[in-house]
Design an enzyme around this catalytic site. Structure first.
Site, mmCIF file in Angstrom:
data_model
loop_
_atom_site.group_PDB
_atom_site.id
_atom_site.type_symbol
_atom_site.label_atom_id
_atom_site.label_comp_id
_atom_site.label_asym_id
_atom_site.label_seq_id
_atom_site.Cartn_x
_atom_site.Cartn_y
_atom_site.Cartn_z
ATOM 1 N N ARG A 72 18.330 -61.179 -64.005
ATOM 2 C CA ARG A 72 18.087 -59.845 -64.565
ATOM 3 C C ARG A 72 18.127 -59.861 -66.090
ATOM 4 O O ARG A 72 17.485 -59.058 -66.743
ATOM 5 C CB ARG A 72 19.137 -58.849 -64.083
ATOM 6 C CG ARG A 72 19.038 -58.470 -62.642
ATOM 7 C CD ARG A 72 20.008 -57.330 -62.326
ATOM 8 N NE ARG A 72 20.218 -57.160 -60.916
ATOM 9 C CZ ARG A 72 19.399 -56.495 -60.109
ATOM 10 N NH1 ARG A 72 18.310 -55.961 -60.582
ATOM 11 N NH2 ARG A 72 19.675 -56.379 -58.832
ATOM 12 N N VAL A 105 8.592 -62.451 -59.000
ATOM 13 C CA VAL A 105 8.896 -62.356 -60.422
ATOM 14 C C VAL A 105 10.342 -61.947 -60.652
ATOM 15 O O VAL A 105 10.938 -61.219 -59.851
ATOM 16 C CB VAL A 105 7.944 -61.374 -61.144
ATOM 17 C CG1 VAL A 105 6.525 -61.910 -61.155
ATOM 18 C CG2 VAL A 105 7.981 -60.001 -60.505
ATOM 19 N N LYS A 133 19.006 -51.361 -59.056
ATOM 20 C CA LYS A 133 19.433 -51.842 -60.336
ATOM 21 C C LYS A 133 18.242 -52.336 -61.141
ATOM 22 O O LYS A 133 18.318 -52.434 -62.367
ATOM 23 C CB LYS A 133 20.408 -53.004 -60.182
ATOM 24 C CG LYS A 133 21.664 -52.683 -59.415
ATOM 25 C CD LYS A 133 22.507 -53.954 -59.249
ATOM 26 C CE LYS A 133 23.642 -53.718 -58.297
ATOM 27 N NZ LYS A 133 24.392 -54.939 -58.002
ATOM 28 N N GLY A 134 17.176 -52.699 -60.483
ATOM 29 C CA GLY A 134 16.070 -53.382 -61.123
ATOM 30 C C GLY A 134 15.397 -52.661 -62.270
ATOM 31 O O GLY A 134 14.933 -53.286 -63.212
ATOM 32 N N ASP A 151 5.364 -52.773 -55.085
ATOM 33 C CA ASP A 151 4.869 -53.899 -54.290
ATOM 34 C C ASP A 151 4.227 -53.353 -53.017
ATOM 35 O O ASP A 151 3.091 -52.906 -53.043
ATOM 36 C CB ASP A 151 6.035 -54.856 -54.004
ATOM 37 C CG ASP A 151 5.606 -56.200 -53.427
ATOM 38 O OD1 ASP A 151 4.423 -56.364 -53.087
ATOM 39 O OD2 ASP A 151 6.467 -57.080 -53.315
ATOM 40 N N LYS A 155 2.091 -54.627 -58.251
ATOM 41 C CA LYS A 155 1.730 -55.821 -57.485
ATOM 42 C C LYS A 155 1.069 -55.338 -56.197
ATOM 43 O O LYS A 155 1.728 -55.199 -55.172
ATOM 44 C CB LYS A 155 3.003 -56.628 -57.223
ATOM 45 C CG LYS A 155 2.782 -58.001 -56.668
ATOM 46 C CD LYS A 155 4.092 -58.781 -56.789
ATOM 47 C CE LYS A 155 4.402 -59.552 -55.581
ATOM 48 N NZ LYS A 155 5.680 -60.260 -55.671
#
Length: 175
Positions: free
Chosen positions: A162, A150, A40-41, A100, A128
């Site tokens: 969100r 974050v 979903k991010g 990440d 990141k």
């Protein structure tokens, strides 16, 4: 949990999304591709990005769960992707919120190439690199962020934050 600091303002993000879209247009030079958005991010980033891209593309979605309710990534992300006919023999632009450790990107890239995608490029809102398990770099990215947890602009902690229009550091996250 609360917000410790704002790292990126909404107007900074908006300006960088326009630049990233131009980089994508230049790379694909009018050749059609599939934008595969990791839910979903990446939803908010992808929505803003696709409105700026001028190259024709098809839109598909994949799901990956890496963090759950934790602030540390799990070793093996769970991946659910689109049907084979939607990616076979196509160039794929994988759009995700953050690169990440690289585990999600590598799992999805392998999954896509096994299903005969012609190519797989990665586009991330945030880079990141501090805990990167693999020697991979994003093909396209918005911002490099410090080694903090974050939230905002689609990124969450336990499904919260969100909706923030900016990127923020979460205060004292528990692993």
């Amino acid at each position: 949990m609360t917000i410790a600091a704002t790292l990126l303002q909404a107007r900074q993000i908006e300006a960088r999304v326009v630049q990233v879209a131009k980089e994508i247009d230049k790379h694909y030079a009018g050749d059609e591709f599939v934008m595969l958005v990791v839910l979903k991010g990446a939803m908010i980033f992808a929505a803003d990005l696709m409105r700026q891209i001028r190259t024709p593309f098809l839109l598909e979605f994949a799901q990956s769960r890496t963090y759950g309710d934790s602030t540390t990534p799990q070793n093996t992300p769970a991946v659910i992707g689109p049907d084979l006919e939607k990616i076979s023999d196509k160039h794929i632009l994988l759009v995700d919120d953050i690169l990440d450790t690289g585990a999600t990107f590598l799992a999805l890239k392998e999954w896509l190439l096994e299903r005969e995608a012609l190519s797989v490029r990665g586009c991330f809102l945030l880079d990141k690199p501090w805990h990167r398990d693999a020697s991979i770099k994003p093909d396209f990215f918005g911002f490099q962020v410090p080694d903090v947890f974050v939230v905002g602009y689609g990124l969450d902690h336990a499904e919260k934050y969100r909706n923030l229009p900016y990127i923020a550091q979460l205060a004292n996250p528990a692993p």
